[in-house]
Scaffold this motif. Structure first.
Motif, PDB file in Angstrom:
ATOM      1  N   ALA A   1       0.820  -1.211   0.000  1.00  0.00           N
ATOM      2  CA  ALA A   1       0.000   0.000   0.000  1.00  0.00           C
ATOM      3  C   ALA A   1       0.858   1.268   0.000  1.00  0.00           C
ATOM      4  CB  ALA A   1      -0.931  -0.006   1.204  1.00  0.00           C
ATOM      5  N   ARG A   2       1.975   1.232   0.698  1.00  0.00           N
ATOM      6  CA  ARG A   2       2.816   2.422   0.803  1.00  0.00           C
ATOM      7  C   ARG A   2       3.953   2.421  -0.218  1.00  0.00           C
ATOM      8  NH1 ARG A   2       5.499   2.367   6.637  1.00  0.00           N
ATOM      9  NH2 ARG A   2       7.147   3.601   5.663  1.00  0.00           N
ATOM     10  N   GLY A   3       4.182   1.285  -0.872  1.00  0.00           N
ATOM     11  CA  GLY A   3       5.221   1.227  -1.902  1.00  0.00           C
ATOM     12  C   GLY A   3       6.628   1.223  -1.360  1.00  0.00           C
ATOM     13  N   SER A   4       6.793   0.878  -0.089  1.00  0.00           N
ATOM     14  CA  SER A   4       8.129   0.824   0.502  1.00  0.00           C
ATOM     15  C   SER A   4       8.121  -0.126   1.689  1.00  0.00           C
ATOM     16  CB  SER A   4       8.594   2.215   0.959  1.00  0.00           C
ATOM     17  OG  SER A   4       7.734   2.727   1.955  1.00  0.00           O
ATOM     18  N   THR A   5       9.304  -0.542   2.089  1.00  0.00           N
ATOM     19  CA  THR A   5       9.473  -1.499   3.178  1.00  0.00           C
ATOM     20  C   THR A   5       9.427  -0.771   4.515  1.00  0.00           C
ATOM     21  OG1 THR A   5      10.842  -2.881   1.735  1.00  0.00           O
ATOM     22  CG2 THR A   5      10.989  -3.284   4.107  1.00  0.00           C
ATOM     23  N   GLY A   6       8.479  -1.158   5.362  1.00  0.00           N
ATOM     24  CA  GLY A   6       8.278  -0.458   6.627  1.00  0.00           C
ATOM     25  C   GLY A   6       8.912  -1.129   7.816  1.00  0.00           C
ATOM     26  N   LEU A   7       9.914  -1.960   7.583  1.00  0.00           N
ATOM     27  CA  LEU A   7      10.582  -2.684   8.667  1.00  0.00           C
ATOM     28  C   LEU A   7      12.035  -2.886   8.298  1.00  0.00           C
ATOM     29  CD1 LEU A   7      10.128  -4.470  11.314  1.00  0.00           C
ATOM     30  CD2 LEU A   7       9.928  -6.398   9.730  1.00  0.00           C
ATOM     31  N   GLY A   8      12.940  -2.607   9.219  1.00  0.00           N
ATOM     32  CA  GLY A   8      14.345  -2.861   8.952  1.00  0.00           C
ATOM     33  C   GLY A   8      15.256  -1.775   9.484  1.00  0.00           C
ATOM     34  N   PRO A   9      16.567  -1.967   9.352  1.00  0.00           N
ATOM     35  CA  PRO A   9      17.539  -1.043   9.930  1.00  0.00           C
ATOM     36  C   PRO A   9      17.552   0.336   9.294  1.00  0.00           C
ATOM     37  CG  PRO A   9      18.644  -2.758   8.661  1.00  0.00           C
ATOM     38  CD  PRO A   9      17.210  -3.167   8.792  1.00  0.00           C
ATOM     39  N   HIS A  10      16.900   0.518   8.145  1.00  0.00           N
ATOM     40  CA  HIS A  10      16.798   1.859   7.558  1.00  0.00           C
ATOM     41  C   HIS A  10      15.868   2.749   8.367  1.00  0.00           C
ATOM     42  CE1 HIS A  10      13.500  -0.507   5.944  1.00  0.00           C
ATOM     43  NE2 HIS A  10      12.874   0.603   5.600  1.00  0.00           N
ATOM     44  N   LEU A  11      15.176   2.180   9.359  1.00  0.00           N
ATOM     45  CA  LEU A  11      14.272   2.939  10.215  1.00  0.00           C
ATOM     46  C   LEU A  11      14.725   2.963  11.672  1.00  0.00           C
ATOM     47  CD1 LEU A  11      10.935   1.519   8.766  1.00  0.00           C
ATOM     48  CD2 LEU A  11      11.980   3.733   8.246  1.00  0.00           C
ATOM     49  N   HIS A  12      15.866   2.359  11.971  1.00  0.00           N
ATOM     50  CA  HIS A  12      16.322   2.253  13.353  1.00  0.00           C
ATOM     51  C   HIS A  12      16.997   3.533  13.835  1.00  0.00           C
ATOM     52  CE1 HIS A  12      16.479  -2.449  13.072  1.00  0.00           C
ATOM     53  NE2 HIS A  12      15.260  -1.956  13.008  1.00  0.00           N
ATOM     54  N   ASP A  13      17.331   3.564  15.122  1.00  0.00           N
ATOM     55  CA  ASP A  13      17.944   4.745  15.716  1.00  0.00           C
ATOM     56  C   ASP A  13      18.947   4.311  16.774  1.00  0.00           C
ATOM     57  OD1 ASP A  13      18.500   7.390  16.268  1.00  0.00           O
ATOM     58  OD2 ASP A  13      16.497   7.908  16.987  1.00  0.00           O
ATOM     59  N   VAL A  14      19.790   5.238  17.175  1.00  0.00           N
ATOM     60  CA  VAL A  14      20.694   5.042  18.304  1.00  0.00           C
ATOM     61  C   VAL A  14      20.372   6.122  19.328  1.00  0.00           C
ATOM     62  CG1 VAL A  14      23.080   5.002  19.123  1.00  0.00           C
ATOM     63  CG2 VAL A  14      22.515   4.049  16.873  1.00  0.00           C
ATOM     64  N   ALA A  15      19.968   5.722  20.514  1.00  0.00           N
ATOM     65  CA  ALA A  15      19.673   6.675  21.578  1.00  0.00           C
ATOM     66  C   ALA A  15      20.983   7.111  22.229  1.00  0.00           C
ATOM     67  CB  ALA A  15      18.748   6.051  22.614  1.00  0.00           C
ATOM     68  N   ILE A  16      21.184   8.425  22.321  1.00  0.00           N
ATOM     69  CA  ILE A  16      22.363   9.006  22.966  1.00  0.00           C
ATOM     70  C   ILE A  16      21.867   9.677  24.237  1.00  0.00           C
ATOM     71  CG2 ILE A  16      24.281  10.614  22.723  1.00  0.00           C
ATOM     72  CD1 ILE A  16      24.014  10.266  19.674  1.00  0.00           C
ATOM     73  N   THR A  17      22.229   9.100  25.372  1.00  0.00           N
ATOM     74  CA  THR A  17      21.640   9.565  26.638  1.00  0.00           C
ATOM     75  C   THR A  17      22.719   9.988  27.626  1.00  0.00           C
ATOM     76  OG1 THR A  17      21.631   7.371  27.690  1.00  0.00           O
ATOM     77  CG2 THR A  17      19.740   7.935  26.299  1.00  0.00           C
ATOM     78  N   ALA A  18      22.293  10.790  28.587  1.00  0.00           N
ATOM     79  CA  ALA A  18      23.151  11.183  29.709  1.00  0.00           C
ATOM     80  C   ALA A  18      22.257  11.316  30.929  1.00  0.00           C
ATOM     81  CB  ALA A  18      23.861  12.500  29.423  1.00  0.00           C
ATOM     82  N   GLY A  19      22.622  10.643  32.002  1.00  0.00           N
ATOM     83  CA  GLY A  19      21.812  10.676  33.202  1.00  0.00           C
ATOM     84  C   GLY A  19      20.413  10.141  32.977  1.00  0.00           C
ATOM     85  N   GLY A  20      20.287   9.200  32.028  1.00  0.00           N
ATOM     86  CA  GLY A  20      18.987   8.621  31.735  1.00  0.00           C
ATOM     87  C   GLY A  20      18.123   9.477  30.826  1.00  0.00           C
ATOM     88  N   ARG A  21      18.616  10.638  30.382  1.00  0.00           N
ATOM     89  CA  ARG A  21      17.842  11.524  29.504  1.00  0.00           C
ATOM     90  C   ARG A  21      18.288  11.364  28.061  1.00  0.00           C
ATOM     91  NH1 ARG A  21      19.558  16.434  30.157  1.00  0.00           N
ATOM     92  NH2 ARG A  21      21.371  15.786  31.393  1.00  0.00           N
ATOM     93  N   ASP A  22      17.326  11.267  27.159  1.00  0.00           N
ATOM     94  CA  ASP A  22      17.630  11.268  25.737  1.00  0.00           C
ATOM     95  C   ASP A  22      18.040  12.690  25.361  1.00  0.00           C
ATOM     96  OD1 ASP A  22      17.560  11.400  22.922  1.00  0.00           O
ATOM     97  OD2 ASP A  22      16.123   9.759  22.826  1.00  0.00           O
ATOM     98  N   LEU A  23      19.297  12.869  24.960  1.00  0.00           N
ATOM     99  CA  LEU A  23      19.809  14.213  24.734  1.00  0.00           C
ATOM    100  C   LEU A  23      19.193  14.884  23.517  1.00  0.00           C
ATOM    101  CD1 LEU A  23      23.573  13.733  25.639  1.00  0.00           C
ATOM    102  CD2 LEU A  23      21.754  14.743  27.012  1.00  0.00           C
ATOM    103  N   ARG A  24      18.605  14.101  22.609  1.00  0.00           N
ATOM    104  CA  ARG A  24      17.944  14.730  21.471  1.00  0.00           C
ATOM    105  C   ARG A  24      16.771  15.586  21.936  1.00  0.00           C
ATOM    106  NH1 ARG A  24      14.188  12.067  16.677  1.00  0.00           N
ATOM    107  NH2 ARG A  24      13.959  13.999  15.496  1.00  0.00           N
ATOM    108  N   SER A  25      15.982  15.059  22.859  1.00  0.00           N
ATOM    109  CA  SER A  25      14.770  15.744  23.308  1.00  0.00           C
ATOM    110  C   SER A  25      14.975  16.539  24.585  1.00  0.00           C
ATOM    111  CB  SER A  25      13.649  14.719  23.529  1.00  0.00           C
ATOM    112  OG  SER A  25      13.376  13.989  22.342  1.00  0.00           O
ATOM    113  N   PHE A  26      15.884  16.074  25.449  1.00  0.00           N
ATOM    114  CA  PHE A  26      15.965  16.672  26.784  1.00  0.00           C
ATOM    115  C   PHE A  26      17.368  17.162  27.132  1.00  0.00           C
ATOM    116  CE2 PHE A  26      12.609  13.396  26.878  1.00  0.00           C
ATOM    117  CZ  PHE A  26      11.522  14.212  27.128  1.00  0.00           C
ATOM    118  N   GLY A  27      18.197  17.374  26.122  1.00  0.00           N
ATOM    119  CA  GLY A  27      19.537  17.896  26.384  1.00  0.00           C
ATOM    120  C   GLY A  27      19.649  19.341  25.940  1.00  0.00           C
TER     121      GLY A  27
END
Length: 329
Positions: free
Chosen positions: A217-243
């Motif tokens: 339906a979407r014409g693309s693969t919706g599962l796999g490492p092309h959609l993954h992420d690496v969380a970079i945290t400090a003191g238990g906080r995700d620095l992307r959102s809370f740094g």
């Protein structure tokens, strides 16, 4: 080595030229034409250095409308980017904050480049997976349009599962390898208990089959490492959102230093560290911590700043940059 000069004098250009010589491309742009001075037809970067105890002579030549050429110790290279595997180089520029504050695609690209440096035999894993993924996505669109059968998808589904699993395994090993060094440097730089965590599971062929209707339906693969992420945290906080921006800056610096540390522990020659304007937003205490770590690690580092006073101790080499030229102080 510290390069100093007023804003706009050309310090970043000097650092960029070192990156071109060491890696065969600019950290700022993929358009070689932008590396040539306005009004000129070409540019050349030549470096005589030492790496791993051996002399190294590099020459990179650019001309408008022609392929880039590179020579290493007098021998022409098929592509200038081959220098990436010969002279390991890590670069910090202010826009590298996107590694922490940007979206998952930026982090995937960053860690995949690190994968090539730390596991050379797996350097092609991201490219091979991306090629198989593109083939499966193309097949999905052909099936959805009625130009192909679902059976034609089967080989690409299997290939995506195999290569995707290999890529996830490699990325997880990379993150596990870097995480202790990242945590140690985060502690030294005093921005919390640092951690790296890979987010995503290997794509099983059975799971890809189960979600086939969604993918069609979407014409693309919706599962796999092309959609993954690496969380970079400090003191238990995700620095992307809370740094804070300062913490995000320190996290990028810690990532670079962690990779340099791992390379050295694995018996590789220390990489060249190119640190552009890294000192400007560090407090005096952290400037001292960074300087001491660089000296202790024995890494060759090239830093830029507006004044020599930005560095807490005297540099081994001081270069004064003015528009159009640079000289040893």
């Amino acid at each position: 080595m510290l390069a100093v000069g007023p804003n706009g004098a050309g310090k970043t250009n000097l650092l960029e030229s070192l990156h071109v010589a060491a890696q065969g491309f600019s950290p700022r742009t993929r358009s070689d034409a932008q590396l040539i001075r306005f009004g000129e037809q070409g540019a050349r970067v030549a470096v005589d250095a030492e790496h791993g105890g051996s002399p190294v002579a590099i020459e990179v030549t650019l001309r408008l409308g022609e392929p880039k050429r590179a020579r290493l110790n007098g021998t022409p290279l098929r592509a200038a980017e081959e220098l990436r595997s010969r002279v390991p180089t890590l670069v910090f520029t202010p826009d590298r904050l996107a590694v922490v504050k940007g979206g998952p695609a930026v982090r995937r690209a960053y860690f995949d480049r690190a994968l090539g440096r730390l596991f050379p035999s797996r350097a092609q894993a991201p490219t091979e997976y991306a090629a198989a993924l593109a083939q499966r996505n193309g097949a999905l669109r052909r099936v959805a349009a009625g130009y192909s059968t679902r059976e034609a998808l089967d080989p690409w589904t299997q290939r995506v599962a195999e290569l995707g699993t290999a890529l996830v395994v490699a990325r997880r090993e990379l993150v596990q390898l870097l995480s202790p060094a990242f945590a140690e440097i985060a502690s030294e730089l005093r921005f919390g208990t640092g951690d790296l965590r890979y987010e995503g599971d290997p794509p099983a062929a059975a799971e890809l089959e189960r979600r086939l209707e969604q993918d069609l339906a979407r014409g693309s693969t919706g599962l796999g490492p092309h959609l993954h992420d690496v969380a970079i945290t400090a003191g238990g906080r995700d620095l992307r959102s809370f740094g804070s921006q300062g913490e995000q800056r320190l996290a990028v610096l810690a990532l670079l230093l962690a990779e340099a540390d791992v390379l050295a522990r694995r018996g590789n020659p220390s990489p060249l560290l190119l640190l552009d304007d890294v000192l400007s937003e560090l407090d005096p205490e952290r400037r001292g911590i960074l300087t001491e770590r660089l000296r202790r690690a024995g890494a060759q580092a090239f830093l830029t700043a507006t004044t020599a006073a930005a560095l807490p101790t005297a540099p081994d080499e001081l270069v004064e940059v003015e528009p159009g030229h640079a000289r040893r102080a």
